[in-house]
Write a protein that holds these residues in place. Structure first.
Motif, PDB file in Angstrom:
ATOM      1  N   ALA A 102      19.211   2.157 -11.725  1.00  0.00           N
ATOM      2  CA  ALA A 102      18.391   2.286 -12.929  1.00  0.00           C
ATOM      3  C   ALA A 102      17.967   0.917 -13.446  1.00  0.00           C
ATOM      4  CB  ALA A 102      19.181   3.044 -14.008  1.00  0.00           C
ATOM      5  N   ARG A 103      18.897  -0.049 -13.370  1.00  0.00           N
ATOM      6  CA  ARG A 103      18.569  -1.403 -13.825  1.00  0.00           C
ATOM      7  C   ARG A 103      17.480  -2.012 -12.943  1.00  0.00           C
ATOM      8  NH1 ARG A 103      22.997  -5.920 -13.229  1.00  0.00           N
ATOM      9  NH2 ARG A 103      24.288  -4.280 -14.150  1.00  0.00           N
ATOM     10  N   HIS A 104      17.573  -1.776 -11.645  1.00  0.00           N
ATOM     11  CA  HIS A 104      16.542  -2.307 -10.750  1.00  0.00           C
ATOM     12  C   HIS A 104      15.166  -1.725 -11.098  1.00  0.00           C
ATOM     13  CE1 HIS A 104      14.155  -3.227  -7.225  1.00  0.00           C
ATOM     14  NE2 HIS A 104      13.893  -1.938  -7.115  1.00  0.00           N
ATOM     15  N   VAL A 105      15.115  -0.423 -11.286  1.00  0.00           N
ATOM     16  CA  VAL A 105      13.829   0.226 -11.560  1.00  0.00           C
ATOM     17  C   VAL A 105      13.239  -0.277 -12.877  1.00  0.00           C
ATOM     18  CG1 VAL A 105      12.717   2.447 -12.007  1.00  0.00           C
ATOM     19  CG2 VAL A 105      14.452   2.269 -10.207  1.00  0.00           C
ATOM     20  N   GLU A 106      14.097  -0.441 -13.876  1.00  0.00           N
ATOM     21  CA  GLU A 106      13.610  -0.839 -15.202  1.00  0.00           C
ATOM     22  C   GLU A 106      13.169  -2.290 -15.248  1.00  0.00           C
ATOM     23  OE1 GLU A 106      16.960   0.004 -17.628  1.00  0.00           O
ATOM     24  OE2 GLU A 106      16.743   2.187 -17.456  1.00  0.00           O
ATOM     25  N   THR A 107      13.791  -3.153 -14.460  1.00  0.00           N
ATOM     26  CA  THR A 107      13.506  -4.591 -14.563  1.00  0.00           C
ATOM     27  C   THR A 107      12.578  -5.099 -13.474  1.00  0.00           C
ATOM     28  OG1 THR A 107      15.475  -5.112 -13.236  1.00  0.00           O
ATOM     29  CG2 THR A 107      15.739  -5.023 -15.636  1.00  0.00           C
ATOM     30  N   TYR A 108      12.056  -4.212 -12.632  1.00  0.00           N
ATOM     31  CA  TYR A 108      11.193  -4.671 -11.540  1.00  0.00           C
ATOM     32  C   TYR A 108       9.955  -5.397 -12.075  1.00  0.00           C
ATOM     33  CZ  TYR A 108       7.463  -4.580  -8.116  1.00  0.00           C
ATOM     34  OH  TYR A 108       6.415  -4.950  -7.307  1.00  0.00           O
ATOM     35  N   GLU A 109       9.611  -6.477 -11.435  1.00  0.00           N
ATOM     36  CA  GLU A 109       8.320  -7.119 -11.681  1.00  0.00           C
ATOM     37  C   GLU A 109       7.765  -7.607 -10.349  1.00  0.00           C
ATOM     38  OE1 GLU A 109       9.772 -11.719 -12.731  1.00  0.00           O
ATOM     39  OE2 GLU A 109       8.371 -10.655 -14.059  1.00  0.00           O
ATOM     40  N   ILE A 158       0.875  -1.170   0.000  1.00  0.00           N
ATOM     41  CA  ILE A 158       0.000   0.000   0.000  1.00  0.00           C
ATOM     42  C   ILE A 158       0.912   1.219   0.000  1.00  0.00           C
ATOM     43  CG2 ILE A 158      -1.846   1.224   1.209  1.00  0.00           C
ATOM     44  CD1 ILE A 158      -2.689  -1.409   2.466  1.00  0.00           C
ATOM     45  N   PRO A 159       1.397   1.644  -1.154  1.00  0.00           N
ATOM     46  CA  PRO A 159       2.433   2.685  -1.211  1.00  0.00           C
ATOM     47  C   PRO A 159       2.033   3.947  -0.450  1.00  0.00           C
ATOM     48  CG  PRO A 159       2.125   1.697  -3.362  1.00  0.00           C
ATOM     49  CD  PRO A 159       1.015   1.177  -2.488  1.00  0.00           C
ATOM     50  N   GLY A 160       2.915   4.378   0.431  1.00  0.00           N
ATOM     51  CA  GLY A 160       2.673   5.591   1.194  1.00  0.00           C
ATOM     52  C   GLY A 160       1.500   5.505   2.142  1.00  0.00           C
ATOM     53  N   GLY A 161       0.931   4.306   2.309  1.00  0.00           N
ATOM     54  CA  GLY A 161      -0.238   4.153   3.180  1.00  0.00           C
ATOM     55  C   GLY A 161      -1.521   4.681   2.557  1.00  0.00           C
ATOM     56  N   GLU A 162      -1.495   4.990   1.284  1.00  0.00           N
ATOM     57  CA  GLU A 162      -2.678   5.546   0.606  1.00  0.00           C
ATOM     58  C   GLU A 162      -3.450   4.407  -0.063  1.00  0.00           C
ATOM     59  OE1 GLU A 162      -2.783   9.507  -1.763  1.00  0.00           O
ATOM     60  OE2 GLU A 162      -2.497   7.926  -3.253  1.00  0.00           O
ATOM     61  N   ILE A 163      -4.743   4.308   0.212  1.00  0.00           N
ATOM     62  CA  ILE A 163      -5.538   3.205  -0.324  1.00  0.00           C
ATOM     63  C   ILE A 163      -6.950   3.702  -0.640  1.00  0.00           C
ATOM     64  CG2 ILE A 163      -6.235   2.414   1.977  1.00  0.00           C
ATOM     65  CD1 ILE A 163      -6.081  -0.463   0.857  1.00  0.00           C
ATOM     66  N   THR A 164      -7.543   3.156  -1.691  1.00  0.00           N
ATOM     67  CA  THR A 164      -8.887   3.557  -2.103  1.00  0.00           C
ATOM     68  C   THR A 164      -9.942   2.755  -1.339  1.00  0.00           C
ATOM     69  OG1 THR A 164      -9.025   1.872  -3.814  1.00  0.00           O
ATOM     70  CG2 THR A 164      -8.013   3.990  -4.431  1.00  0.00           C
ATOM     71  N   PRO A 165     -11.167   3.251  -1.299  1.00  0.00           N
ATOM     72  CA  PRO A 165     -12.243   2.455  -0.682  1.00  0.00           C
ATOM     73  C   PRO A 165     -12.395   1.081  -1.331  1.00  0.00           C
ATOM     74  CG  PRO A 165     -12.949   4.722  -0.949  1.00  0.00           C
ATOM     75  CD  PRO A 165     -11.623   4.607  -1.661  1.00  0.00           C
ATOM     76  N   ASP A 166     -12.269   1.018  -2.656  1.00  0.00           N
ATOM     77  CA  ASP A 166     -12.384  -0.276  -3.329  1.00  0.00           C
ATOM     78  C   ASP A 166     -11.284  -1.237  -2.879  1.00  0.00           C
ATOM     79  OD1 ASP A 166     -14.637   0.454  -4.694  1.00  0.00           O
ATOM     80  OD2 ASP A 166     -13.582   1.034  -6.537  1.00  0.00           O
ATOM     81  N   ALA A 205       6.421   9.880  -0.705  1.00  0.00           N
ATOM     82  CA  ALA A 205       6.489   8.529  -0.138  1.00  0.00           C
ATOM     83  C   ALA A 205       6.068   7.490  -1.171  1.00  0.00           C
ATOM     84  CB  ALA A 205       5.608   8.438   1.105  1.00  0.00           C
ATOM     85  N   ILE A 206       5.004   7.776  -1.902  1.00  0.00           N
ATOM     86  CA  ILE A 206       4.553   6.843  -2.937  1.00  0.00           C
ATOM     87  C   ILE A 206       5.628   6.688  -4.013  1.00  0.00           C
ATOM     88  CG2 ILE A 206       2.877   6.530  -4.796  1.00  0.00           C
ATOM     89  CD1 ILE A 206       0.817   7.905  -2.975  1.00  0.00           C
ATOM     90  N   GLU A 207       6.209   7.792  -4.422  1.00  0.00           N
ATOM     91  CA  GLU A 207       7.259   7.729  -5.451  1.00  0.00           C
ATOM     92  C   GLU A 207       8.449   6.881  -4.971  1.00  0.00           C
ATOM     93  OE1 GLU A 207       8.761  11.520  -6.604  1.00  0.00           O
ATOM     94  OE2 GLU A 207      10.248  10.692  -7.990  1.00  0.00           O
ATOM     95  N   LEU A 208       8.860   7.093  -3.727  1.00  0.00           N
ATOM     96  CA  LEU A 208      10.003   6.336  -3.197  1.00  0.00           C
ATOM     97  C   LEU A 208       9.669   4.858  -3.071  1.00  0.00           C
ATOM     98  CD1 LEU A 208      11.313   8.758  -0.392  1.00  0.00           C
ATOM     99  CD2 LEU A 208      12.236   8.428  -2.693  1.00  0.00           C
ATOM    100  N   GLU A 209       8.456   4.558  -2.580  1.00  0.00           N
ATOM    101  CA  GLU A 209       8.106   3.145  -2.386  1.00  0.00           C
ATOM    102  C   GLU A 209       8.012   2.410  -3.714  1.00  0.00           C
ATOM    103  OE1 GLU A 209       5.349   2.451   0.678  1.00  0.00           O
ATOM    104  OE2 GLU A 209       4.999   0.354   0.150  1.00  0.00           O
ATOM    105  N   LEU A 210       7.461   3.068  -4.713  1.00  0.00           N
ATOM    106  CA  LEU A 210       7.374   2.423  -6.027  1.00  0.00           C
ATOM    107  C   LEU A 210       8.748   2.312  -6.686  1.00  0.00           C
ATOM    108  CD1 LEU A 210       4.091   4.036  -7.432  1.00  0.00           C
ATOM    109  CD2 LEU A 210       4.400   1.794  -6.379  1.00  0.00           C
ATOM    110  N   ARG A 211       9.622   3.239  -6.401  1.00  0.00           N
ATOM    111  CA  ARG A 211      10.958   3.201  -7.005  1.00  0.00           C
ATOM    112  C   ARG A 211      11.808   2.067  -6.420  1.00  0.00           C
ATOM    113  NH1 ARG A 211      13.980   6.449 -10.084  1.00  0.00           N
ATOM    114  NH2 ARG A 211      16.252   6.454  -9.851  1.00  0.00           N
ATOM    115  N   TYR A 212      11.690   1.864  -5.109  1.00  0.00           N
ATOM    116  CA  TYR A 212      12.569   0.903  -4.442  1.00  0.00           C
ATOM    117  C   TYR A 212      11.864  -0.405  -4.081  1.00  0.00           C
ATOM    118  CZ  TYR A 212      15.211   5.227  -4.025  1.00  0.00           C
ATOM    119  OH  TYR A 212      15.869   6.393  -4.311  1.00  0.00           O
ATOM    120  N   ARG A 213      10.628  -0.600  -4.497  1.00  0.00           N
ATOM    121  CA  ARG A 213       9.916  -1.845  -4.194  1.00  0.00           C
ATOM    122  C   ARG A 213      10.694  -3.024  -4.788  1.00  0.00           C
ATOM    123  NH1 ARG A 213       4.944  -0.912  -8.543  1.00  0.00           N
ATOM    124  NH2 ARG A 213       6.326  -0.145 -10.191  1.00  0.00           N
ATOM    125  N   GLY A 214      10.750  -4.091  -4.020  1.00  0.00           N
ATOM    126  CA  GLY A 214      11.428  -5.293  -4.511  1.00  0.00           C
ATOM    127  C   GLY A 214      12.937  -5.229  -4.467  1.00  0.00           C
TER     128      GLY A 214
END
Length: 857
Positions: free
Chosen positions: A784-791, A571-579, A658-667
């Motif tokens: 850069a390689r980590h960000v580009e190849t993340y799955e 839940i990046p940055g702790g932000e989540i939708t009602p759905d 926070a969302i940008e950082l979490e998505l950048r460094y996830r995994g």
């Protein structure tokens, strides 16, 4: 053997140490066996009061315990929690408890500790006024802080500054009021106090020294609102914490006629025995034979050991103790040892001060050149070496000024210490005892020496010195000090990382063939698996990598105590939708899972069996969720406050960052887990300074902190760079993370890594911001390689039937849940069944479409 009754009153740290020391004594020679009853006032066993502040950064009460699992049962101790002693009948030799139980004793040990002193000023008992002593006190402060914006701490000593740090961490504007002319008046001199004050004020804490609290005024609801000081200052406050010292808890002794000191404390002799031959007193409640009441844990431990030996027939004395102190207050290193204030007749002082760097150092020496004491503020690196020299009043190994000026002089190592130098004050372990553990008892590693001598198991400040002594002793004995990862690799983790990266190795077998030996073990396999994953060598469950993973990575979930697993979607940055919330709720309902909000601002679903994991994750992935990597040594979360979007104090958009950082460094796989946070202003609601990397917004950009963590050894992060723009911030974090991943040891978090890094923060700053090693381009390329190849690992797992096939409890019966994974109901939720409970297995989830499938024979 005759059995006698021993009653211990009080189960704090000193009480627990007494029990351990009592049962450590050899049975041979003991005149009788002790049947022990412990009367504890608090509702929980002894816990680490020295590190109480870590409770605010997430350390639980259970994690603070100092009572080892099974210890009470193993020794047949009758531990009575929440039932303190209320009276002693010395003639009948009985103790009466609050519940009315009367216990007879042959020996009575009083370890009742102390109570916080609250100045009797008008209004001290208003709502919002607290003390800082127990976990219940902290819980009350936390609850009160929810309705407060400004807090004041009365007392600028050790605990007072700890309390100030806690208030500041909770986002309160914080004042410290100290009656003495400087902070930590008992430990540091005027020069050290001035530097300490300046550094603490730089953190935004308001300091009032030379001022007493005259009055606290409350509003119409009885809640504290203003505080009047003796210097005429009026502070608008709505929370007050008293931390103005402690007083011995000696009322039990007074009531039964035992002598106490004029200023309190149960009088004892050199054997810690009171005037009654059947009663002893130890710790903060005792007035030692040298006329002092010790408020530190180390002297209490020494008293505990003395009485334990007295009661087991070996005899011992306590005539005084070292009161040296080293700690980090609000992120500032402070140490005081020996005759820190130079009260010894003829004492001389040698000073080093660097106001720009915020460093103050003073050594107190005799005319003959013996070290008597010292004060260190801002840089206490040399404390481990200097303190034993001061305690032993040893001759300085060189000119005093060389010991003060920051230098990389290797001669300041442990070899300058004499054998009688006390390395561990908590357990009174000398350097000679450590050396003997290595040379005579065959200990070959620091953990073995800690178990053998107990050195380093108290406050932990000597562990670094302990490691140096062990290594030196092994080398002196001609024993090669193993630097390698394990018996199968002679290379360190950092060296293996470089080998894998440079040679392009993609598998464990090739690495073992070319650079190792044997078959591998549970140390090197997960470590190499982490390196391979960090360098982007495919899915962690593919090929031989799957066999390298430890339990959590093996099933991409967190193993729980009853064999079930927990599931944590990102839940990046702790932000989540009602759905999103609805989806998680529906999954929890359908599978009967226990749900809990985590400290990292996401939702944990507990109680899943291995067989259920693919089904749960298929629904999560279909709803757009990704793996939260709660199971891996990887980035966990980037916590955030709501920032300027909602908060009236926010100065930057902390959620977006926070969302940008979490998505950048996830995994991103690392030597240990990584946590981060972003705060939208200096009030620091996201607790960024307790994270591996944290960001705090300023009006001019972002401040970047690194190397913080909570846990058993909490550490405030250090400020790496201030007022960075967005792109520079991201680039600097990229390089910091990659430099850490590249050079850290196995399972080494950023805090100890930064402490170990030669050159420390300055070197790190030079590497990642000034490119002093010329490797920034490589670090940038790796990120850069980590960000580009993340799955997403779970989405990729579900896309491959072969990977899904591993999620079974029984290979020969796929879909059959493990019947030993059992639960019980509690508060309308499930929880793991305890060993004495029958429990029930979870039934497979019934997930039906428009038509029910019917099994036919």
């Amino acid at each position: 053997m005759i059995e006698k009754s021993l009653v211990l009153v009080g189960h704090g740290m000193v009480g627990q140490r007494f029990l351990e020391a009592l049962f450590e004594q050899p049975d041979a020679g003991q005149p009788h066996r002790w049947r022990v009853t412990v009367l504890a006032e608090e509702p929980r066993p002894a816990y680490d009061r020295v590190h109480l502040t870590s409770w605010f950064s997430g350390t639980s009460a259970e994690e603070l315990t100092v009572c080892p699992p099974g210890f009470i049962e193993q020794h047949g101790i009758d531990l009575r929690l929440g039932d303190p002693a209320t009276a002693i009948d010395r003639r009948a030799r009985t103790v009466t408890t609050r519940s009315g139980v009367e216990l007879r004793y042959d020996a009575l040990v009083l370890a009742t500790g102390s109570y916080p002193f609250v100045p009797p000023v008008p209004g001290h008992d208003a709502a919002g006024c607290h003390v800082y002593r127990t976990i219940e006190d902290l819980e009350a402060i936390t609850a009160s802080a929810q309705h407060a914006t400004v807090g004041a701490v009365v007392g600028g000593g050790l605990l007072g500054l700890e309390a100030a740090g806690a208030l500041r961490a909770m986002g309160l504007e914080t004042h410290v009021v100290e009656f003495a002319p400087r902070l930590m008046a008992l430990q540091v001199d005027d020069g050290g106090g001035a530097v300490l004050r300046r550094k603490i004020e730089d953190l935004g804490v308001h300091v009032h020294t030379g001022a007493g609290t005259q009055r606290i005024d409350a509003d119409e609801n009885g809640r504290a609102r203003t505080m009047a000081l003796s210097d005429g200052t009026d502070l608008a406050v709505d929370l007050v914490v008293f931390s103005a010292g402690v007083r011995p808890r000696d009322q039990l002794a007074r009531d039964c006629g035992l002598p106490v000191g004029e200023r309190g404390g149960i009088a004892v002799d050199e054997h810690c025995r009171t005037s009654d031959p059947h009663i002893w007193a130890i710790g903060e409640c005792a007035l030692a034979v040298d006329g002092r009441v010790y408020g530190l844990v180390a002297p209490g431990y020494a008293m505990a050991g003395t009485v334990a030996r007295e009661l087991t027939g070996t005899g011992a004395e306590f005539t005084g103790a070292d009161t040296s102190t080293k700690l980090k207050l609000l992120g500032v290193d402070v140490a005081s040892f020996g005759d820190a204030l130079g009260t010894t007749e003829g004492a001389l002082e040698v000073l080093y001060a660097n106001s720009r760097a915020g460093i103050y150092k003073k050594l107190v020496v005799s005319a003959e050149g013996r070290l008597l004491g010292g004060v260190l503020v801002g840089d206490a690196e040399s404390y481990a070496t200097l303190r034993p020299l001061a305690v032993g009043k040893s001759q300085l190994p060189g000119p005093a000024e060389q010991l003060l000026v920051p230098a990389k002089d290797a001669r300041q190592g442990p070899l300058v210490l004499p054998d009688e130098a006390v390395v561990c004050s908590c357990h009174n372990v000398s350097k000679g005892a450590v050396r003997a553990a290595v040379s005579e008892q065959g200990m070959r590693a620091v953990p073995e020496v800690k178990n053998c001598t107990k050195a380093g198991t108290g406050c932990g400040s000597c562990v670094k010195l302990l490691g140096s002594i062990v290594a030196e002793e092994l080398e002196a004995g001609g024993i090669e000090v193993a630097r390698g990862l394990c018996e199968h690799f002679t290379h360190t983790r950092a060296e293996l990382y470089e080998i894998v990266r440079v040679k392009g190795i993609t598998g464990f077998s090739r690495l073992l063939d070319e650079h190792g030996s044997g078959e591998g073990c549970d140390i090197c396999k997960p470590a190499v698996a982490s390196i391979l994953a960090a360098l982007g060598n495919g899915h962690v469950l593919d090929g031989e990598q799957a066999a390298l993973q430890d339990t959590n990575d093996h099933f991409l979930a967190n193993l729980q105590r009853n064999g079930s697993y927990s599931v944590v979607p990102r839940i990046p940055g702790g932000e989540i939708t009602p759905d999103g919330l609805i989806t998680i709720g529906e999954i929890a309902r359908d599978y009967g899972l226990y749900t809990k909000i985590t400290g990292g601002q996401r939702i944990d679903l507990f109680g899943a069996t291995v067989d259920q994991l693919p089904g749960i994750w298929r629904r999560l992935v279909d709803a757009g969720f990704e793996s939260g990597h709660a199971y891996g040594k990887a980035l966990r979360t980037v916590k955030s406050c709501v920032g300027q979007t909602w908060c009236r104090y926010g100065v930057q958009d902390s959620v977006a960052l926070a969302i940008e950082l979490e998505l950048r460094y996830r995994g991103l796989r690392a030597p240990h887990k990584l946590k981060s946070a972003v705060s939208g202003c200096a009030r620091e609601c996201a607790e960024a300074q307790s994270k591996d990397f944290g960001v705090i917004a300023t009006s001019d950009g972002w401040n970047l902190y690194v190397g913080g963590n909570g846990g058993m050894t909490p550490r405030h992060a250090d400020l790496l760079a201030a007022d960075l723009d967005h792109d520079t911030l991201i680039r600097t974090i990229d390089r910091f993370l990659m430099f850490y991943i590249r050079t850290a040891d196995r399972l080494e978090r950023t805090a100890p890594w930064l402490d170990r890094l030669e050159g420390g923060l300055d070197h790190l700053r030079a590497v990642v911001m000034d490119d002093s090693l010329g490797i920034c381009a490589e670090l940038d390329e790796l990120m850069a390689r980590h960000v580009e190849t993340y799955e997403d690992e779970w989405a990729a797992t579900l896309a491959d039937p072969e990977r899904v096939r591993r999620f079974v409890s029984f290979a020969n019966a796929p879909g059959t849940p493990d019947p030993t994974v059992r639960f019980v109901h509690e508060r309308d939720r499930i929880r793991p069944a305890r060993p004495e409970e029958d429990g029930f297995p979870l039934a497979p989830a019934l997930i039906a479409g428009p038509a029910l499938e019917v099994r036919t024979r």
